[in-house]
Design a protein around this motif. Sequence first.
Motif, PDB file in Angstrom:
ATOM      1  N   UNK A 122     -20.037 -22.349   9.097  1.00 17.63           N
ATOM      2  CA  UNK A 122     -20.528 -21.832  10.588  1.00 17.63           C
ATOM      3  C   UNK A 122     -21.878 -21.581  10.902  1.00 17.63           C
ATOM      4  N   UNK A 123     -22.668 -22.927  11.082  1.00 26.43           N
ATOM      5  CA  UNK A 123     -23.791 -22.814  11.311  1.00 26.43           C
ATOM      6  C   UNK A 123     -24.680 -23.451  10.320  1.00 26.43           C
ATOM      7  N   UNK A 124     -25.891 -23.823  10.503  1.00 23.73           N
ATOM      8  CA  UNK A 124     -26.890 -24.264   9.351  1.00 23.73           C
ATOM      9  C   UNK A 124     -26.891 -23.383   8.033  1.00 23.73           C
ATOM     10  N   UNK A 125     -26.314 -24.104   7.017  1.00 24.21           N
ATOM     11  CA  UNK A 125     -26.479 -23.363   5.653  1.00 24.21           C
ATOM     12  C   UNK A 125     -26.379 -24.579   4.470  1.00 24.21           C
ATOM     13  N   UNK A 126     -27.609 -24.895   4.082  1.00 26.60           N
ATOM     14  CA  UNK A 126     -27.494 -26.004   3.212  1.00 26.60           C
ATOM     15  C   UNK A 126     -26.996 -25.635   1.939  1.00 26.60           C
ATOM     16  N   UNK A 127     -27.563 -24.314   1.468  1.00 30.00           N
ATOM     17  CA  UNK A 127     -26.774 -23.959   0.068  1.00 30.00           C
ATOM     18  C   UNK A 127     -25.289 -23.855  -0.070  1.00 30.00           C
ATOM     19  N   UNK A 128     -24.718 -23.546   0.941  1.00 31.73           N
ATOM     20  CA  UNK A 128     -23.243 -23.457   0.848  1.00 31.73           C
ATOM     21  C   UNK A 128     -22.502 -24.852   0.906  1.00 31.73           C
ATOM     22  N   UNK A 129     -23.342 -25.726   1.478  1.00 34.61           N
ATOM     23  CA  UNK A 129     -22.825 -27.430   1.813  1.00 34.61           C
ATOM     24  C   UNK A 129     -23.186 -27.820   0.335  1.00 34.61           C
ATOM     25  N   UNK A 130     -24.240 -27.556  -0.171  1.00 34.83           N
ATOM     26  CA  UNK A 130     -24.568 -27.958  -1.610  1.00 34.83           C
ATOM     27  C   UNK A 130     -23.695 -27.753  -2.610  1.00 34.83           C
ATOM     28  N   UNK A 131     -23.223 -26.088  -2.509  1.00 31.82           N
ATOM     29  CA  UNK A 131     -22.463 -25.697  -3.660  1.00 31.82           C
ATOM     30  C   UNK A 131     -21.166 -26.273  -3.739  1.00 31.82           C
ATOM     31  N   UNK A 132     -20.517 -26.557  -2.221  1.00 30.40           N
ATOM     32  CA  UNK A 132     -19.302 -27.156  -2.125  1.00 30.40           C
ATOM     33  C   UNK A 132     -19.396 -28.617  -2.559  1.00 30.40           C
ATOM     34  N   UNK A 133     -20.434 -29.247  -2.375  1.00 29.61           N
ATOM     35  CA  UNK A 133     -20.466 -30.720  -2.735  1.00 29.61           C
ATOM     36  C   UNK A 133     -20.530 -30.849  -4.460  1.00 29.61           C
ATOM     37  N   UNK A 134     -20.467 -29.745  -5.041  1.00 32.02           N
ATOM     38  CA  UNK A 134     -20.192 -29.758  -6.461  1.00 32.02           C
ATOM     39  C   UNK A 134     -18.677 -30.057  -6.936  1.00 32.02           C
ATOM     40  N   UNK A 135     -18.071 -29.645  -6.069  1.00 33.37           N
ATOM     41  CA  UNK A 135     -16.546 -29.636  -6.402  1.00 33.37           C
ATOM     42  C   UNK A 135     -16.097 -31.173  -6.003  1.00 33.37           C
ATOM     43  N   UNK A 136     -15.738 -31.914  -6.975  1.00 31.84           N
ATOM     44  CA  UNK A 136     -15.136 -33.153  -6.790  1.00 31.84           C
ATOM     45  C   UNK A 136     -13.711 -33.261  -6.820  1.00 31.84           C
ATOM     46  N   UNK A 137     -13.005 -32.950  -5.519  1.00 29.28           N
ATOM     47  CA  UNK A 137     -11.660 -33.021  -5.325  1.00 29.28           C
ATOM     48  C   UNK A 137     -11.592 -33.818  -3.883  1.00 29.28           C
ATOM     49  N   UNK A 138     -10.649 -34.842  -3.902  1.00 28.27           N
ATOM     50  CA  UNK A 138     -10.486 -35.396  -2.429  1.00 28.27           C
ATOM     51  C   UNK A 138      -9.900 -34.752  -1.589  1.00 28.27           C
ATOM     52  N   UNK A 139      -9.136 -33.487  -2.037  1.00 37.30           N
ATOM     53  CA  UNK A 139      -8.537 -32.737  -1.016  1.00 37.30           C
ATOM     54  C   UNK A 139      -9.428 -31.952  -0.212  1.00 37.30           C
ATOM     55  N   UNK A 140     -10.576 -31.693  -0.469  1.00 37.05           N
ATOM     56  CA  UNK A 140     -11.720 -30.704  -0.009  1.00 37.05           C
ATOM     57  C   UNK A 140     -12.396 -31.640   1.219  1.00 37.05           C
ATOM     58  N   UNK A 141     -12.450 -31.066   2.288  1.00 34.69           N
ATOM     59  CA  UNK A 141     -13.158 -31.659   3.438  1.00 34.69           C
ATOM     60  C   UNK A 141     -14.040 -30.421   3.682  1.00 34.69           C
ATOM     61  N   UNK A 142     -15.383 -30.706   4.176  1.00 33.74           N
ATOM     62  CA  UNK A 142     -16.263 -29.709   4.794  1.00 33.74           C
ATOM     63  C   UNK A 142     -16.620 -30.055   6.044  1.00 33.74           C
ATOM     64  N   UNK A 143     -16.715 -29.222   6.946  1.00 36.09           N
ATOM     65  CA  UNK A 143     -16.827 -29.525   8.332  1.00 36.09           C
ATOM     66  C   UNK A 143     -18.053 -28.332   8.686  1.00 36.09           C
ATOM     67  N   UNK A 144     -19.343 -28.851   8.645  1.00 36.56           N
ATOM     68  CA  UNK A 144     -20.448 -28.258   8.939  1.00 36.56           C
ATOM     69  C   UNK A 144     -20.738 -27.899  10.468  1.00 36.56           C
ATOM     70  N   UNK A 145     -20.836 -26.935  11.292  1.00 33.97           N
ATOM     71  CA  UNK A 145     -21.084 -26.665  12.684  1.00 33.97           C
ATOM     72  C   UNK A 145     -22.646 -26.493  12.695  1.00 33.97           C
ATOM     73  N   UNK A 146     -23.127 -27.147  13.755  1.00 32.84           N
ATOM     74  CA  UNK A 146     -24.452 -27.285  13.983  1.00 32.84           C
ATOM     75  C   UNK A 146     -25.169 -25.990  14.340  1.00 32.84           C
ATOM     76  N   UNK A 147     -24.229 -25.147  15.003  1.00 39.98           N
ATOM     77  CA  UNK A 147     -24.728 -23.626  15.418  1.00 39.98           C
ATOM     78  C   UNK A 147     -23.557 -22.769  15.115  1.00 39.98           C
ATOM     79  N   UNK A 148     -24.321 -21.390  14.811  1.00 42.18           N
ATOM     80  CA  UNK A 148     -22.948 -20.575  14.510  1.00 42.18           C
ATOM     81  C   UNK A 148     -22.181 -19.923  15.572  1.00 42.18           C
ATOM     82  N   UNK A 149     -20.761 -19.756  15.683  1.00 40.89           N
ATOM     83  CA  UNK A 149     -19.712 -19.528  16.444  1.00 40.89           C
ATOM     84  C   UNK A 149     -19.126 -18.444  16.194  1.00 40.89           C
ATOM     85  N   UNK A 150     -19.179 -17.790  14.885  1.00 44.04           N
ATOM     86  CA  UNK A 150     -18.470 -16.725  14.640  1.00 44.04           C
ATOM     87  C   UNK A 150     -17.102 -17.173  13.842  1.00 44.04           C
ATOM     88  N   UNK A 151     -16.431 -16.431  13.171  1.00 45.79           N
ATOM     89  CA  UNK A 151     -15.231 -16.804  12.396  1.00 45.79           C
ATOM     90  C   UNK A 151     -14.149 -17.237  13.198  1.00 45.79           C
TER      91      UNK A 151
END
Length: 97
Positions: free
Chosen positions: A43-72
């Motif tokens: 939910x919004x810019x967060x490079x550390x979280x995207x990077x940490x998730x990128x270390x999980x090598x499983x094709x069942x994982x998808x990451x959607x990074x929102x450009x702005x914070x919108x809330x949960x």
Amino acid sequence: MPEVAPLISIVIPTRHRPDLVVRAVRSALGQTHRALEVIVVVDGPDDLTVEALGDIKDSRLRIKALPHTHGPAEARNAGVKEARGRWVAFLDDDDEW
């Protein structure tokens, strides 16, 4: 092993909690039911979280990074829009299955 179409889509909203969300994702991916996908909505810019998730090598994982914070709630809605499963389940980033 051929990729199985997801029956269950697990949506996990997160923001600035890389260690917690990685634990939540690993617990979801560790289920015995294999026909699932995990969609993490950052939910919004967060490079550390995207990077940490990128270390999980499983094709069942998808990451959607929102450009702005919108809330949960909006982050969950964004995950539902991405879901390909027949059913959608929600998992908070500080929980595990």
